[in-house]
Design an enzyme around this catalytic site. Sequence first.
Site, PDB file in Angstrom:
ATOM      1  N   GLY A  35      44.479-101.614 -80.297  1.00 48.62           N
ATOM      2  CA  GLY A  35      44.514-100.196 -79.963  1.00 48.62           C
ATOM      3  C   GLY A  35      45.623 -99.792 -79.005  1.00 48.62           C
TER       4      GLY A  35
ATOM      5  N   ASN B 199      50.459 -93.019 -91.662  1.00 48.13           N
ATOM      6  CA  ASN B 199      50.389 -94.400 -91.181  1.00 48.13           C
ATOM      7  C   ASN B 199      51.709 -94.740 -90.521  1.00 48.13           C
ATOM      8  OD1 ASN B 199      49.394 -97.141 -90.979  1.00 48.13           O
ATOM      9  ND2 ASN B 199      50.729 -97.666 -92.692  1.00 48.13           N
TER      10      ASN B 199
ATOM     11  N   HIS C 195      54.126 -97.977 -89.974  1.00 48.91           N
ATOM     12  CA  HIS C 195      54.336 -99.349 -90.465  1.00 48.91           C
ATOM     13  C   HIS C 195      55.560 -99.928 -89.749  1.00 48.91           C
ATOM     14  CE1 HIS C 195      54.072-102.658 -93.292  1.00 48.91           C
ATOM     15  NE2 HIS C 195      55.396-102.623 -93.342  1.00 48.91           N
TER      16      HIS C 195
ATOM     17  N   VAL D  41      49.433 -99.032-101.308  1.00 48.73           N
ATOM     18  CA  VAL D  41      49.598 -99.502 -99.923  1.00 48.73           C
ATOM     19  C   VAL D  41      51.065 -99.374 -99.481  1.00 48.73           C
ATOM     20  CG1 VAL D  41      49.355-101.475 -98.351  1.00 48.73           C
ATOM     21  CG2 VAL D  41      47.682-101.123-100.171  1.00 48.73           C
ATOM     22  N   ASP D  42      51.293 -98.665 -98.387  1.00 48.70           N
ATOM     23  CA  ASP D  42      52.634 -98.421 -97.818  1.00 48.70           C
ATOM     24  C   ASP D  42      53.565 -97.690 -98.798  1.00 48.70           C
ATOM     25  OD1 ASP D  42      51.889 -99.697 -95.442  1.00 48.70           O
ATOM     26  OD2 ASP D  42      52.559-101.646 -96.159  1.00 48.70           O
TER      27      ASP D  42
ATOM     28  N   ALA E 298      59.757 -98.749 -80.283  1.00 45.42           N
ATOM     29  CA  ALA E 298      60.273 -97.640 -81.102  1.00 45.42           C
ATOM     30  C   ALA E 298      59.117 -96.867 -81.739  1.00 45.42           C
ATOM     31  CB  ALA E 298      61.212 -98.182 -82.180  1.00 45.42           C
ATOM     32  N   GLU E 299      58.090 -97.591 -82.186  1.00 46.21           N
ATOM     33  CA  GLU E 299      56.924 -96.934 -82.808  1.00 46.21           C
ATOM     34  C   GLU E 299      56.279 -95.957 -81.836  1.00 46.21           C
ATOM     35  OE1 GLU E 299      53.852 -99.455 -84.439  1.00 46.21           O
ATOM     36  OE2 GLU E 299      55.311-100.879 -85.170  1.00 46.21           O
TER      37      GLU E 299
HETATM   38  C1  GRF Z   1      51.490-101.256 -84.985  1.00 43.95           C
HETATM   39  O1  GRF Z   1      52.505-102.109 -84.618  1.00 43.95           O
HETATM   40  C2  GRF Z   1      51.712-100.656 -86.341  1.00 43.95           C
HETATM   41  O2  GRF Z   1      52.968-100.908 -86.844  1.00 43.95           O
HETATM   42  C3  GRF Z   1      50.714-101.306 -87.233  1.00 43.95           C
HETATM   43  O3  GRF Z   1      49.696-101.800 -86.385  1.00 43.95           O
HETATM   44  C4  GRF Z   1      50.181-101.970 -85.077  1.00 43.95           C
HETATM   45  C5  GRF Z   1      49.215-101.341 -84.132  1.00 43.95           C
HETATM   46  O4  GRF Z   1      48.387-102.245 -83.545  1.00 43.95           O
HETATM   47  N1  GRF Z   1      50.291-100.372 -88.223  1.00 43.95           N
HETATM   48  P1  GRF Z   1      47.586-101.822 -82.231  1.00 43.95           P
HETATM   49  O5  GRF Z   1      47.761-100.379 -81.984  1.00 43.95           O
HETATM   50  O6  GRF Z   1      48.140-102.606 -81.095  1.00 43.95           O
HETATM   51  O7  GRF Z   1      46.141-102.194 -82.524  1.00 43.95           O
END
Ligand code: GRF
Length: 188
Positions: free
Chosen positions: A15, A98, A100, A140-141, A169-170
Site C-alpha cells: 500500500g 491502473n 503499471h 490485462v495491461d 516516478a509512479e
Molecule cells: C506499484 O509499483 C505499481 O506499479 C504496481 O504495484 C505497485 C504498488 O505496490 N501496480 P504498493 O502500492 O507498494 O502495494
Amino acid sequence: MNTTSHIAVFASGTGTTLQTLIDEQLQHGYHVALVVANRDCSALARAQNAHIPTLLSKDWTEIDQTLTQHDIQLVVLAGFLAIIPEWICHKWEERIINIHPSLLPKHGGKGMYGIRVQEAVLEAGDTTAGCTVHYVSAEVDGGSIIAQTTVPVLPNDTPDTLSQRVQQAEKLLLPRTIATILHNITQH
Ligand code: GRF
C-alpha cells in the site's frame, strides 16, 4: 456547488501507492473515499489509520454496490493483484485506471508485476524504463494509455535499484493523472 471527487483505491499489498494517494489528496483535489482489498494486507491498515472506509472482499457484486454507495467517480488500482471481471470493466468503462511499472505495451500482461517487470527490462537491454497509467479493460495491461513517465536505466542497475527509480516516478505521475482525469470528467 464545489464537491471533491471521490476515488476508490484497490490494493493487495504494502500500500505504498495508496499512502501516496492519501498524502496527496488535498493538494490534488480528490478524496480517497474507499479502499478495497481482496486479501488482508498492509494497505488496509494504512486506510484504517487514515479513517478511510474499507472493504475486504472478492465478491464483485458487493464491490460494485459499495462503489456506488460511496459515490465513487474513479477507481484506481494500486498494486491490486486480481483480474477485474469483464462486466465490471464494461460497467465502469473509463472509470478504472491502473499504474503499471513499465512503458506499456512493453513488459505488460499476465504475470508481469512486481520485480519481474524490472528484471525483464534489464534482460531486454532497454536503456529507458518507466511507468504507465492506463484505463483498465478486459485485457490485462491492455487498456488505452493515459500517461507515461520515462526514467533512465543506469549501467549498474539491479532490478531493485531500477524499481526504486520507477516507483518514485509512479508516485509523481499517479496523483497528477488522477487530478487531470477527474477535471475532465467534471467538465462533461
Ligand atoms: C506499484 O509499483 C505499481 O506499479 C504496481 O504495484 C505497485 C504498488 O505496490 N501496480 P504498493 O502500492 O507498494 O502495494
